[in-house]
Design an enzyme around this catalytic site. Structure first.
Site, PDB file in Angstrom:
ATOM      1  N   GLY A  84       0.792  -1.233   0.000  1.00  0.00           N
ATOM      2  CA  GLY A  84       0.000   0.000   0.000  1.00  0.00           C
ATOM      3  C   GLY A  84       0.817   1.273   0.000  1.00  0.00           C
ATOM      4  O   GLY A  84       0.266   2.372   0.130  1.00  0.00           O
ATOM      5  N   CYS A  88     -17.900   4.451 -24.896  1.00  0.00           N
ATOM      6  CA  CYS A  88     -19.236   5.034 -24.913  1.00  0.00           C
ATOM      7  C   CYS A  88     -19.687   5.385 -23.491  1.00  0.00           C
ATOM      8  O   CYS A  88     -20.655   4.820 -22.985  1.00  0.00           O
ATOM      9  CB  CYS A  88     -20.161   3.998 -25.515  1.00  0.00           C
ATOM     10  SG  CYS A  88     -21.159   4.681 -26.782  1.00  0.00           S
ATOM     11  N   TYR A 101      -2.127  -1.411 -11.721  1.00  0.00           N
ATOM     12  CA  TYR A 101      -3.594  -1.457 -11.832  1.00  0.00           C
ATOM     13  C   TYR A 101      -4.095  -0.849 -13.143  1.00  0.00           C
ATOM     14  O   TYR A 101      -5.213  -0.342 -13.206  1.00  0.00           O
ATOM     15  CB  TYR A 101      -4.254  -0.795 -10.617  1.00  0.00           C
ATOM     16  CG  TYR A 101      -3.770  -1.393  -9.313  1.00  0.00           C
ATOM     17  CD1 TYR A 101      -4.195  -2.651  -8.913  1.00  0.00           C
ATOM     18  CD2 TYR A 101      -2.842  -0.729  -8.507  1.00  0.00           C
ATOM     19  CE1 TYR A 101      -3.720  -3.225  -7.738  1.00  0.00           C
ATOM     20  CE2 TYR A 101      -2.357  -1.293  -7.333  1.00  0.00           C
ATOM     21  CZ  TYR A 101      -2.806  -2.531  -6.958  1.00  0.00           C
ATOM     22  OH  TYR A 101      -2.332  -3.107  -5.802  1.00  0.00           O
TER      23      TYR A 101
END
Ligand SMILES: Cc1ncc(COP(=O)(O)O)c(C=O)c1O
Ligand SMILES: N[C@@H](CCCC[NH3+])C(=O)O
Length: 435
Positions: free
Chosen positions: A247, A359, A388
């Site tokens: 983290g 879209c 990520y």
């Protein structure tokens, strides 16, 4: 404010010693590019600084940030352990030759098939997330011969200051057993110890991601070492290992002020040494499991600018990728920096909104990007997309997953091919289902 120096030659961004436009020409865009040397420097820094004379240490890489064979093989070379959270990551690890004793299998809802898989592969450690999983693991372990280490994920109740979707240590977190729920933790340890195939090793905790304030980890260490002392003295339970999770924050924009890996490691090690000495606990090993801080900054995404459009308040640049290759902006309002990769020396006097081709109105990659006056066909480099990005990419609008290239000393190699349209329909079928 912290700025990042970019490597530029003749106005062109260089990544790992190669020119961004050459990479784009050779592989097409959009494209993920990793500076392999920069990943290696981070691996070395973790290995070198996460050490103590008082206890053994192990650094695991959190696969979820980005996983592929080439990276796992690199991690093997630097003797990293691995955090996996699914059968897919475990399978990839096996296929990449990661030693099974280096693997820690996390996750709050491992399926029976994944538990069986971990046992049959001889996966080193399972990190049990809650009581129900513990019971299921015991049932499965008793039916086979393999020995497997077990850790319990504890929620130490430390709320980290980060986006609410990436906090994992708060009261109602879906992860881990609350530290206050002592009775439950003790009963889990006791059942694990009664199963001859399982070896209880200790506790794991992970309080969230993109955390800059190391005091949050210091609090975790204080609380967990205190808890471990209690386990040792009041309940005569030996705790060998403590995993502090990952983290650690990364640099995306000048708003971010991450600590250097050296400082992060030294702070955690010092705090562990202090607590272990003061409380006289017998802990033998401390682990951490960074993901983002290893791969985020070494990763770039190269896009080509297509159409452009002005609205009353915005000047849009549309790129050939979008939220399918980087969903962090739509999901967490994440911020990124970018440059026109072949016009690095020009003044950045124009404000643009960089939008993708999906879209969705929310398919915005950068809301306010300062760039030289852009033209259709310009190459855009978005920085720090290495964590990520690929791992959370998806096929919305049938967009294709992008290729991934590693570059080192000016040499590029493709480590993941881009998906083709036919790859996308390969699994479509008209088979009869027998029910
Ligand atoms: C259990 C666990 N360990 C390690 C990590 C790695 O986090 P990061 O990539 O932020 O270092 C995560 C993700 O937050 C995680 O859930
Ligand atoms: N996917 C998240 C982090 C989640 C970490 C995993 N527990 C991100 O992009 O920041």
């Amino acid at each position: 404010m912290l700025h990042r120096e970019r490597n530029v030659e003749n106005g062109i961004l260089q990544i790992g010693g190669a020119a961004a436009d050459q990479l784009a020409k050779a592989c097409g865009t959009p494209l993920y590019v990793y500076d392999e040397g920069m990943i290696e420097a981070r691996l070395k820094a973790y290995k070198q600084h996460f050490r103590s004379d008082l206890f053994d240490t192990e650094v695991l890489y959190a696969s979820k940030a980005f996983a592929c064979k080439a990276l796992y093989q690199l991690l093997n070379r630097y003797d990293f352990g691995l955090d996996v959270v699914s059968g897919g990551e475990l399978f990839l690890a096996k296929e990449s030759g990661v030693p099974m004793d280096k693997i820690y299998f996390h996750g709050n809802n491992k399926t029976d098939a994944e538990i069986e898989m971990a046992l049959s592969y001889g996966c080193g450690t399972i990190v049990v997330d809650h009581k129900m999983e513990c019971e299921r693991l015991i049932e499965a372990a008793e039916k086979q011969e393999h020995q497997i280490n077990v850790m319990i994920r504890i929620n130490p109740g430390v709320t980290a200051h980060t986006h609410k979707y990436i906090i994992t240590g708060d009261l109602d977190s879906k992860f881990g057993v609350m530290m206050q729920n002592e009775e439950m933790i003790l009963s889990m340890i006791s059942s694990i110890n009664q199963c001859s195939q399982l070896n209880f090793q200790g506790f794991h905790s992970h309080i969230g991601s993109q955390i800059f304030d190391l005091r949050a980890y210091e609090t975790v260490i204080e609380r967990l070492v205190k808890f471990i002392k209690k386990c040792e003295t009041e309940h005569k339970i030996e705790i060998n290992c403590l995993n502090l999770g990952g983290g650690f924050g990364s640099y995306y924009t000048q708003e971010d002020q991450p600590k250097a890996i050296e400082e992060t490691c030294e702070t955690l090690i010092k705090k562990c040494e202090k607590e272990i000495r003061e409380k006289e606990v017998k802990l033998k090993q401390i682990l951490i499991e960074p993901g983002r801080s290893i791969v985020a900054e070494p990763g770039y995404t190269l896009y080509t600018i297509g159409f452009m459009k002005d609205t009353p308040n915005k000047s849009f640049l549309f790129v050939d990728g979008g939220m399918t290759d980087n969903m962090r902006v739509a999901l967490y309002d994440a911020k990124y920096d970018c440059d026109l990769a072949c016009r690095m020396d020009e003044e950045k006097e124009n404000k643009y909104t960089i939008a993708g081709k999906c879209c969705e109105s929310g398919d915005i990659l950068i809301e306010r990007a300062m760039l030289p006056k852009a033209e259709s066909g310009d190459l855009l480099a978005v920085y720090a997309t290495g964590a990520y990005g690929y791992s959370m990419s998806n096929n919305y609008n049938r967009m294709r997953k992008l290729p991934v290239v590693f570059v080192k000393n000016g040499k590029a190699r493709m480590v993941i091919k881009g998906e083709s349209y036919s790859d996308q329909i390969r699994l479509e079928t008209d088979e009869e289902v027998l029910i």
